[in-house]
Design a protein around this motif. Structure first.
Motif, PDB file in Angstrom:
ATOM      1  N   VAL A 135      -1.817   7.113  -2.125  1.00 58.22           N
ATOM      2  CA  VAL A 135      -1.681   6.741  -0.708  1.00 58.22           C
ATOM      3  C   VAL A 135      -0.676   7.683  -0.071  1.00 58.22           C
ATOM      4  O   VAL A 135       0.464   7.787  -0.499  1.00 58.22           O
ATOM      5  CB  VAL A 135      -1.248   5.268  -0.549  1.00 58.22           C
ATOM      6  N   GLU A 136      -1.132   8.382   0.944  1.00 59.92           N
ATOM      7  CA  GLU A 136      -0.280   9.348   1.623  1.00 59.92           C
ATOM      8  C   GLU A 136       0.493   8.720   2.772  1.00 59.92           C
ATOM      9  O   GLU A 136       1.571   9.191   3.129  1.00 59.92           O
ATOM     10  CB  GLU A 136      -1.126  10.518   2.095  1.00 59.92           C
ATOM     11  N   ALA A 137      -0.049   7.657   3.369  1.00 56.60           N
ATOM     12  CA  ALA A 137       0.633   6.944   4.453  1.00 56.60           C
ATOM     13  C   ALA A 137       0.023   5.565   4.592  1.00 56.60           C
ATOM     14  O   ALA A 137      -1.165   5.372   4.345  1.00 56.60           O
ATOM     15  CB  ALA A 137       0.501   7.707   5.767  1.00 56.60           C
ATOM     16  N   ALA A 138       0.853   4.612   4.979  1.00 54.42           N
ATOM     17  CA  ALA A 138       0.405   3.260   5.324  1.00 54.42           C
ATOM     18  C   ALA A 138       1.074   2.945   6.661  1.00 54.42           C
ATOM     19  O   ALA A 138       2.300   2.860   6.732  1.00 54.42           O
ATOM     20  CB  ALA A 138       0.803   2.263   4.257  1.00 54.42           C
ATOM     21  N   VAL A 139       0.269   2.827   7.702  1.00 56.83           N
ATOM     22  CA  VAL A 139       0.791   2.679   9.061  1.00 56.83           C
ATOM     23  C   VAL A 139       0.411   1.311   9.610  1.00 56.83           C
ATOM     24  O   VAL A 139      -0.774   0.971   9.686  1.00 56.83           O
ATOM     25  CB  VAL A 139       0.234   3.792   9.983  1.00 56.83           C
ATOM     26  N   PHE A 183       0.803  -1.227   0.000  1.00 59.60           N
ATOM     27  CA  PHE A 183       0.000   0.000   0.000  1.00 59.60           C
ATOM     28  C   PHE A 183       0.835   1.276   0.000  1.00 59.60           C
ATOM     29  O   PHE A 183       0.444   2.270  -0.610  1.00 59.60           O
ATOM     30  CB  PHE A 183      -0.986   0.016   1.173  1.00 59.60           C
ATOM     31  N   GLN A 184       1.986   1.280   0.632  1.00 59.69           N
ATOM     32  CA  GLN A 184       2.781   2.513   0.670  1.00 59.69           C
ATOM     33  C   GLN A 184       3.326   2.888  -0.700  1.00 59.69           C
ATOM     34  O   GLN A 184       3.792   4.002  -0.893  1.00 59.69           O
ATOM     35  CB  GLN A 184       3.897   2.400   1.704  1.00 59.69           C
ATOM     36  N   GLN A 233      -3.353   0.812   8.464  1.00 59.83           N
ATOM     37  CA  GLN A 233      -4.277   1.909   8.200  1.00 59.83           C
ATOM     38  C   GLN A 233      -3.688   2.732   7.059  1.00 59.83           C
ATOM     39  O   GLN A 233      -2.562   3.218   7.141  1.00 59.83           O
ATOM     40  CB  GLN A 233      -4.501   2.780   9.425  1.00 59.83           C
ATOM     41  N   VAL A 234      -4.464   2.827   5.990  1.00 53.82           N
ATOM     42  CA  VAL A 234      -4.036   3.493   4.771  1.00 53.82           C
ATOM     43  C   VAL A 234      -4.724   4.847   4.696  1.00 53.82           C
ATOM     44  O   VAL A 234      -5.949   4.919   4.685  1.00 53.82           O
ATOM     45  CB  VAL A 234      -4.421   2.638   3.534  1.00 53.82           C
ATOM     46  N   ARG A 235      -3.942   5.915   4.666  1.00 55.76           N
ATOM     47  CA  ARG A 235      -4.495   7.254   4.466  1.00 55.76           C
ATOM     48  C   ARG A 235      -4.333   7.577   2.990  1.00 55.76           C
ATOM     49  O   ARG A 235      -3.226   7.506   2.452  1.00 55.76           O
ATOM     50  CB  ARG A 235      -3.781   8.259   5.346  1.00 55.76           C
TER      51      ARG A 235
END
Length: 180
Positions: A27-31, A21-22, A59-61
């Motif tokens: 995608v701005e962030a994948a945490v 996802f990153q 969590q994908v932003r």
């Protein structure tokens, strides 16, 4: 620019999901983190014990003007086996279950619809067992679990488990990738 949204997915080890996802456009962030259980602020060790009820999740932003929630779901279903209950490859236990934790009714509806389509298509080896549950809390994992693949791409686990998932998703959805 649209407001950033969040999507939360679990499908085995969070390093595998995060690594894909990153790299996606929009995608701005994948945490990496934990969700779906009852223990507040769990640790990696606690989640690995299988006693917290949490799953390893990411969590994908994302910017919905660049990539939609359904597109994220399509990638998610490409990079893990949603027909396996409480396991992915060598990772076994409820903490590795396939789960979508939705933020709102629209996300729930979209997830349920895509699962129905996958089941009806007959493209998978069995029925989808992915849980679809509301997101009550997300707890970021410890710093050493963030962007793990980027820090250790040659590690045996990364080469055997994460790199093939990235390659499979990149092959299936080349237009959705923007970076290595």
């Amino acid at each position: 620019m649209a407001e950033t949204r969040a999507a939360t997915f679990g499908g085995g080890c969070f390093w595998c999901i995060e690594g894909v996802f990153q790299r996606l456009r929009g995608v701005e962030a994948a945490v990496s983190g934990y969700a779906g259980g009852a223990t507040e602020h769990p640790t990696y060790r606690q989640v690995c014990s299988g006693t917290t009820g949490h799953a390893e999740v990411v969590q994908v932003r994302f910017d919905p003007e660049q990539i939609g929630y359904r597109e994220l779901l399509e990638v998610f279903f490409t990079i893990h086996d949603p027909t396996q209950r409480n396991r992915q490859g060598p990772d076994v236990g409820s903490q590795y279950r396939s789960i979508i934790l939705y933020a709102d009714e629209e996300q729930r509806r979209t997830a349920v619809e895509l699962i129905r389509e996958l089941d009806e298509s007959g493209a998978l080896t069995g029925p989808v067992v992915t849980e679809v549950e509301p997101l009550y809390a997300f707890y970021p994992a410890e710093p050493e679990h963030q962007r793990y693949y980027d820090g250790a791409p040659q590690a045996p686990y990364c080469r055997a488990m994460i790199a093939p998932k990235i390659a499979r998703a990149r092959e299936r959805y080349p237009e959705r990738f923007e970076r290595d």
